[in-house]
Structure formats: C-alpha cells, structure tokens
Design a protein around this motif. Structure first.
Motif, short mmCIF file in Angstrom:
data_model
loop_
_atom_site.label_atom_id
_atom_site.label_comp_id
_atom_site.label_asym_id
_atom_site.label_seq_id
_atom_site.Cartn_x
_atom_site.Cartn_y
_atom_site.Cartn_z
N VAL A 76 0.84 -1.20 0.00
CA VAL A 76 0.00 0.00 0.00
C VAL A 76 0.88 1.25 0.00
O VAL A 76 0.63 2.20 -0.74
CB VAL A 76 -0.98 -0.01 1.19
N HIS B 290 -5.94 -0.09 -3.41
CA HIS B 290 -4.64 0.20 -2.80
C HIS B 290 -3.60 -0.91 -3.02
O HIS B 290 -2.46 -0.63 -3.37
CB HIS B 290 -4.78 0.47 -1.30
N ILE B 291 -4.00 -2.16 -2.79
CA ILE B 291 -3.04 -3.26 -2.95
C ILE B 291 -2.62 -3.37 -4.41
O ILE B 291 -1.43 -3.55 -4.72
CB ILE B 291 -3.64 -4.61 -2.47
#
Length: 139
Positions: free
Chosen positions: A28, A76-77
């Motif tokens: 992240v 995010h990932i």
C-alpha cells in the motif's frame, strides 16, 4: 522504505523480513508513493484489461528515449503491485525493458501465495502491456 528512490532490491529485502499484514502495508505504501497520474490519462485506452480492479498505465517517452510510465488503480493493494512492476522497468530503454525478465524479478515476492487470485490475476496483463509498449518503441 517507500522513498521514491527505493530500488526493487531494497523493497525485496524489506519484504523478505515482513509477514502478513506488514507486507500488505508495504505494498500500500509503495502504491501511495507512485507519481500521481492525472485523471485525464485514465481512459479506456490506458485501462489494463483483465484486472479485478481498475488499473491504468500510461507510457511516455523521455527525451533520451527511455520509457516512463504513469500508473494508477482504484484499489490500494493493486496500486502497490503496479508500483512493484514499475520498479523493474521505470525509466529504462525499450530494449532494456524487453530484455528484463519481469516475472523473475517479481518472483521473490511470491505474490500469488501472498495475495488472493483476484489481486494477482491482472499482473500478466500489466506486464504484457508494458512489453508491448516497449516493443512498439523499440521498432
């Protein structure tokens, strides 16, 4: 470690010492450190197909012929995964990109074992898009 000057080796080393949630946080953070991609570049033409999240990759050619990629994702990932991929190719010549074994460079992260298949299914498509772009500019 999310310094924009971080190398793939730096990130690989840090990742190896982390477990579970800390690995997610590292990904992240890498995604957050990506150079911002203007919304105007997030179009159907820059959308990577086959990703569970929306992923955009936009190539630009620098004056010295090296390729510079802008990328973003709404997850995010996934954005962190893109950041990892870009660490293997960013600001390299098309020939250098074509000769880079991106999958081998990323193998130490063992992403398929660390993340759900939804998170990793688009990685080959991201890599293919980068290679196709490099091949276009190498010609």
């Amino acid at each position: 470690m999310t310094d924009t000057a971080a190398t793939l080796d730096d990130v690989r080393e840090e990742y190896a010492f982390l477990e579970g949630d800390d690995r997610y946080r590292l990904l992240v953070d890498l995604g957050r450190a990506l150079e911002p991609m203007p919304d105007a570049l997030k179009t159907d033409a820059t959308l990577v197909r086959g990703c569970s999240a929306s992923v955009w990759v936009y190539p630009a050619v620098r004056d010295d012929g090296r390729l510079h990629f802008l990328a973003d994702s709404n997850a995010h990932i996934t954005k962190g995964i893109i950041a990892l991929v870009l660490l293997t190719v960013q600001d390299r010549t098309p020939g250098e990109i074509l000769s880079t074994d991106i999958e081998r460079e990323l193998s130490a992260f063992n992403l398929k074992a660390q993340l759900s298949s939804n998170r990793t299914q688009g990685i080959p498509n991201m890599i293919a898009l980068i290679r196709e772009t490099a091949a276009r500019y190498a010609a």
